[in-house]
Design an enzyme around this catalytic site. Structure first.
Site, PDB file in Angstrom:
ATOM      1  N   ILE A  86       8.763  -7.156   6.102  1.00 46.92           N
ATOM      2  CA  ILE A  86       8.760  -7.733   7.544  1.00 46.92           C
ATOM      3  C   ILE A  86       7.023  -8.228   7.325  1.00 46.92           C
ATOM      4  O   ILE A  86       6.665  -9.313   7.679  1.00 46.92           O
ATOM      5  CB  ILE A  86       9.217  -7.295   8.561  1.00 46.92           C
ATOM      6  N   LEU A  87       6.175  -7.394   7.159  1.00 52.40           N
ATOM      7  CA  LEU A  87       4.680  -7.690   7.258  1.00 52.40           C
ATOM      8  C   LEU A  87       4.458  -8.664   6.281  1.00 52.40           C
ATOM      9  O   LEU A  87       3.586  -9.576   6.321  1.00 52.40           O
ATOM     10  CB  LEU A  87       3.935  -6.192   7.014  1.00 52.40           C
ATOM     11  N   THR A  88       4.960  -8.427   4.690  1.00 53.24           N
ATOM     12  CA  THR A  88       4.644  -9.397   3.760  1.00 53.24           C
ATOM     13  C   THR A  88       5.022 -10.685   4.120  1.00 53.24           C
ATOM     14  O   THR A  88       4.388 -11.650   3.982  1.00 53.24           O
ATOM     15  CB  THR A  88       5.397  -8.887   2.687  1.00 53.24           C
ATOM     16  N   SER A 128      -5.592  -0.570  10.792  1.00 56.42           N
ATOM     17  CA  SER A 128      -5.349   0.816  11.371  1.00 56.42           C
ATOM     18  C   SER A 128      -5.175   1.863  10.434  1.00 56.42           C
ATOM     19  O   SER A 128      -5.551   2.823  10.511  1.00 56.42           O
ATOM     20  CB  SER A 128      -4.122   0.767  12.069  1.00 56.42           C
ATOM     21  N   GLU A 129      -5.107   1.081   9.063  1.00 57.84           N
ATOM     22  CA  GLU A 129      -5.125   2.170   7.922  1.00 57.84           C
ATOM     23  C   GLU A 129      -5.610   1.363   6.874  1.00 57.84           C
ATOM     24  O   GLU A 129      -5.254   0.037   6.608  1.00 57.84           O
ATOM     25  CB  GLU A 129      -3.762   2.611   7.380  1.00 57.84           C
ATOM     26  N   TYR A 146      -4.178  -3.907   3.660  1.00 60.76           N
ATOM     27  CA  TYR A 146      -4.253  -5.157   3.596  1.00 60.76           C
ATOM     28  C   TYR A 146      -4.818  -5.500   2.435  1.00 60.76           C
ATOM     29  O   TYR A 146      -4.801  -6.801   2.101  1.00 60.76           O
ATOM     30  CB  TYR A 146      -5.150  -5.365   4.733  1.00 60.76           C
ATOM     31  N   PHE A 205     -11.687  -5.854  17.791  1.00 60.05           N
ATOM     32  CA  PHE A 205     -10.491  -6.516  18.420  1.00 60.05           C
ATOM     33  C   PHE A 205      -9.224  -5.994  17.597  1.00 60.05           C
ATOM     34  O   PHE A 205      -9.321  -5.219  16.537  1.00 60.05           O
ATOM     35  CB  PHE A 205     -10.683  -8.101  18.239  1.00 60.05           C
TER      36      PHE A 205
HETATM   37  C1  LIG Z   1      -4.879  -6.121  12.543  1.00 64.14           C
HETATM   38  C2  LIG Z   1      -3.949  -5.114  13.161  1.00 64.14           C
HETATM   39  O1  LIG Z   1      -3.214  -5.221  14.030  1.00 64.14           O
HETATM   40  S1  LIG Z   1      -4.200  -3.341  12.481  1.00 64.14           S
HETATM   41  C3  LIG Z   1      -2.503  -2.569  12.882  1.00 64.14           C
HETATM   42  C4  LIG Z   1      -1.334  -2.496  11.935  1.00 64.14           C
HETATM   43  N1  LIG Z   1      -0.332  -2.075  12.674  1.00 64.14           N
HETATM   44  C5  LIG Z   1      -0.030  -0.606  12.531  1.00 64.14           C
HETATM   45  O2  LIG Z   1      -0.813   0.187  12.074  1.00 64.14           O
HETATM   46  C6  LIG Z   1       1.067   0.065  13.342  1.00 64.14           C
HETATM   47  C7  LIG Z   1       1.957   0.832  12.571  1.00 64.14           C
HETATM   48  N2  LIG Z   1       2.544   0.261  11.391  1.00 64.14           N
HETATM   49  C8  LIG Z   1       3.520  -0.904  11.319  1.00 64.14           C
HETATM   50  O3  LIG Z   1       3.677  -1.310  12.242  1.00 64.14           O
HETATM   51  C9  LIG Z   1       3.969  -1.228   9.699  1.00 64.14           C
HETATM   52  O4  LIG Z   1       3.999   0.072   9.032  1.00 64.14           O
HETATM   53  C10 LIG Z   1       3.032  -2.236   9.187  1.00 64.14           C
HETATM   54  C11 LIG Z   1       2.614  -3.499   9.807  1.00 64.14           C
HETATM   55  C12 LIG Z   1       1.529  -1.664   8.715  1.00 64.14           C
HETATM   56  C13 LIG Z   1       3.637  -2.374   7.800  1.00 64.14           C
HETATM   57  O5  LIG Z   1       4.886  -3.171   7.834  1.00 64.14           O
HETATM   58  P1  LIG Z   1       6.088  -3.170   6.928  1.00 64.14           P
HETATM   59  O6  LIG Z   1       7.132  -4.503   7.242  1.00 64.14           O
HETATM   60  O7  LIG Z   1       6.493  -1.887   6.703  1.00 64.14           O
HETATM   61  O8  LIG Z   1       5.291  -3.804   5.728  1.00 64.14           O
HETATM   62  P2  LIG Z   1       5.993  -4.236   4.200  1.00 64.14           P
HETATM   63  O9  LIG Z   1       7.573  -3.620   3.987  1.00 64.14           O
HETATM   64  O10 LIG Z   1       5.858  -5.804   4.102  1.00 64.14           O
HETATM   65  O11 LIG Z   1       5.154  -3.607   3.095  1.00 64.14           O
HETATM   66  C14 LIG Z   1       4.577  -4.142   2.301  1.00 64.14           C
HETATM   67  C15 LIG Z   1       3.824  -3.275   1.161  1.00 64.14           C
HETATM   68  O12 LIG Z   1       2.910  -2.472   1.845  1.00 64.14           O
HETATM   69  C16 LIG Z   1       3.004  -1.170   1.896  1.00 64.14           C
HETATM   70  N3  LIG Z   1       2.950  -0.737   3.077  1.00 64.14           N
HETATM   71  C17 LIG Z   1       3.168  -1.011   4.394  1.00 64.14           C
HETATM   72  N4  LIG Z   1       2.634  -0.348   5.267  1.00 64.14           N
HETATM   73  C18 LIG Z   1       1.959   0.661   4.692  1.00 64.14           C
HETATM   74  C19 LIG Z   1       0.957   1.567   5.091  1.00 64.14           C
HETATM   75  N5  LIG Z   1       0.733   1.845   6.309  1.00 64.14           N
HETATM   76  N6  LIG Z   1       0.341   2.352   4.114  1.00 64.14           N
HETATM   77  C20 LIG Z   1       0.520   2.108   2.837  1.00 64.14           C
HETATM   78  N7  LIG Z   1       1.416   1.129   2.320  1.00 64.14           N
HETATM   79  C21 LIG Z   1       1.807   0.457   3.338  1.00 64.14           C
HETATM   80  C22 LIG Z   1       4.684  -1.091   1.583  1.00 64.14           C
HETATM   81  O13 LIG Z   1       4.977   0.392   1.031  1.00 64.14           O
HETATM   82  C23 LIG Z   1       5.013  -2.180   0.563  1.00 64.14           C
HETATM   83  O14 LIG Z   1       4.536  -1.905  -0.735  1.00 64.14           O
HETATM   84  P3  LIG Z   1       5.446  -2.392  -1.874  1.00 64.14           P
HETATM   85  O15 LIG Z   1       5.380  -3.763  -1.899  1.00 64.14           O
HETATM   86  O16 LIG Z   1       4.647  -1.888  -2.992  1.00 64.14           O
HETATM   87  O17 LIG Z   1       6.791  -1.825  -1.768  1.00 64.14           O
END
Ligand SMILES: CC(=O)SCCNC(=O)CCNC(=O)[C@H](O)C(C)(C)COP(=O)(O)OP(=O)(O)OC[C@H]1O[C@@H](n2cnc3c(N)ncnc32)[C@H](O)[C@@H]1OP(=O)(O)O
Length: 404
Positions: A94-96, A119-120, A124, A404
């Site tokens: 979903i994030l992708t 956040s981590e 990105y 922000f």
């Molecule tokens: C700018 C800001 O707003 S910062 C705040 C970001 N939000 C948060 O930290 C809230 C908690 N986390 C989340 O909501 C989610 O885990 C998100 C938004 C970080 C990731 O969303 P997802 O839909 O799970 O990401 P998606 O499935 O598209 O992942 C794409 C790739 O990134 C990797 N990935 C996603 N999140 C993370 C993470 N936290 N740490 C390491 N790798 C990650 C996935 O494993 C995947 O890798 P792959 O392509 O090798 O399989």
């Protein structure tokens, strides 16, 4: 990911979007009373939602802003925020999908760069964001910190109440101007959520404004005091900006003089801050951490490269890769007279995240080459790296100072 649909959010989506995002950070939703204040922060057209049927599963938004780049130009910038995917929908792409959608949308709007706070640090880089600016967090001991006696006080400090702060600070920040690479314009939407946050955080929040010798306001600090032991409190600096080093020094002089304070904590401070050089006892300042702050994504590489200035060195050709925005890929000649596309062979090769990291001058190309993030396709080429180091180096390190 086929089951998810992405669309822009509107006013009616705000409560669900807010609850979803805050939930991903393990916070309660914004209170019903504050929701109306929050709505404007979802700038029309700039907030995206990923839906599973009718149910919101993920969000991302951006604020329209501007970024100061080396040499003094400013670029249209999207300040990306509120990215979250509901815990029962993570790791399904979903994030992708949100990132791809958002990048296309931002490019169509004419935004040249996007920045965010992560956040981590593992999220990105894969989307082409690089760490372009770092900040330091410090603790100052007010009992031993004293400004050197040869630095006489200049101007005066005035405490302002919340109502005045809300009207004065946005204007004052604008007047202070984006005088340093990395600084960003603060749209009304951002001020708005900061006021909401200030009302929620622990501790009594206050604002002090510095006026120069002519009585013109040229700096401000917003700080908060939370009770520590007995009568003493811990003071946290939330926001501090000045048009000149003198204004910043005088704001610190004020903070150091506030009574009944056990410690002063300040995050988001410049890595090259001069505070300890102003003090009689430099050990009154302890650096607690130096951390990544601005993650920068170049959306329109030709425009971004042409906008900044470069140091004095012979030019170098770089080969750039960009999987998500392939229009950026190709070769660029970068020299002291600017940057443009070229067909000449490249000495250095890098991904768009590495170029984002270099762009504001926070890290040298040779450092990224040591880490394997820049390669030399024609074999080892220390001379090309030395040229690139001199071209990308900036007189001051970048600093943003806006969270922000
Ligand atoms: C700018 C800001 O707003 S910062 C705040 C970001 N939000 C948060 O930290 C809230 C908690 N986390 C989340 O909501 C989610 O885990 C998100 C938004 C970080 C990731 O969303 P997802 O839909 O799970 O990401 P998606 O499935 O598209 O992942 C794409 C790739 O990134 C990797 N990935 C996603 N999140 C993370 C993470 N936290 N740490 C390491 N790798 C990650 C996935 O494993 C995947 O890798 P792959 O392509 O090798 O399989």
């Amino acid at each position: 990911m086929l089951d998810y649909r992405i669309r822009t959010l509107d006013d009616a989506d705000t409560p669900a979007a807010d609850a979803l995002f805050r939930g991903t950070l393990h916070h309660r939703p914004t209170s019903v009373e504050q929701l109306d204040d929050l709505k404007p922060s979802y700038a029309p057209g700039r907030a995206l939602g990923a839906f599973d049927g009718d149910e919101l599963a993920g969000t991302a938004l951006s604020y329209p802003s501007a970024l100061a780049v080396p040499g003094g130009a400013t670029l249209r910038m999207a300040a990306v925020s509120r990215i979250g995917v509901r815990a029962d929908h993570t790791r399904r792409g979903i994030l992708t999908a949100l990132q791809r959608h958002q990048f296309q949308d931002l490019v169509e709007r004419g935004d040249v760069v996007a920045t965010l706070r992560a956040s981590e640090a593992t999220i990105y880089g894969r989307f082409g964001y690089g760490v372009a600016e770092r900040t330091r967090s410090i603790t100052v001991d007010p009992l031993t910190a004293r400004i050197r006696p040869d630095l006489a006080p200049v101007g005066r400090i005035r405490l302002v109440d919340d109502a005045e702060a809300k009207t004065l600070l946005p204007t004052l920040y604008e007047r202070i101007g984006l005088h340093r690479p990395g600084m960003m314009a603060r749209p009304a939407e951002l001020w708005n959520i900061w006021w909401i946050r200030a009302a929620k955080v622990d501790g009594l929040s206050r604002t002090a404004v510095h006026t120069d010798a002519e009585g013109v306001a040229d700096g401000f600090v917003t700080y908060r005091a939370s009770k520590a032991a007995g009568f003493r409190a811990e003071l946290t600096v939330d926001d501090l900006h000045g048009a000149t080093p003198t204004a910043i020094r005088e704001l610190w002089r004020f903070l150091l003089g506030v009574d009944l304070i056990a410690a002063i904590k300040a995050g988001s401070q410049p890595v090259d801050d001069s505070l300890e050089w102003l003090l009689v006892d430099r050990r009154a300042v302890r650096v607690d951490a130096v951390q990544d702050s601005t993650w920068l994504r170049l959306l329109d590489v030709p425009t971004a490269l042409a906008a900044r200035t470069y140091g004095d060195a012979d030019s170098v050709v770089i080969e750039l890769t960009d999987d998500l925005l392939p229009a950026n890929a190709g070769r660029y000649r970068i020299g002291s007279d600017g940057a443009r596309r070229t067909d000449d062979p490249a000495a250095l090769s890098m991904g768009v995240a590495a170029l984002g990291a270099l762009y504001l001058g926070d890290v040298a190309p040779s450092t990224l080459a040591e880490a394997g993030l820049i390669t030399t396709p024609g074999g080892p080429d220390p001379a090309a790296l030395r040229r690139a180091d001199r071209l990308f180096r900036t007189p001051v390190l970048p600093h943003c100072g806006s969270f922000f």
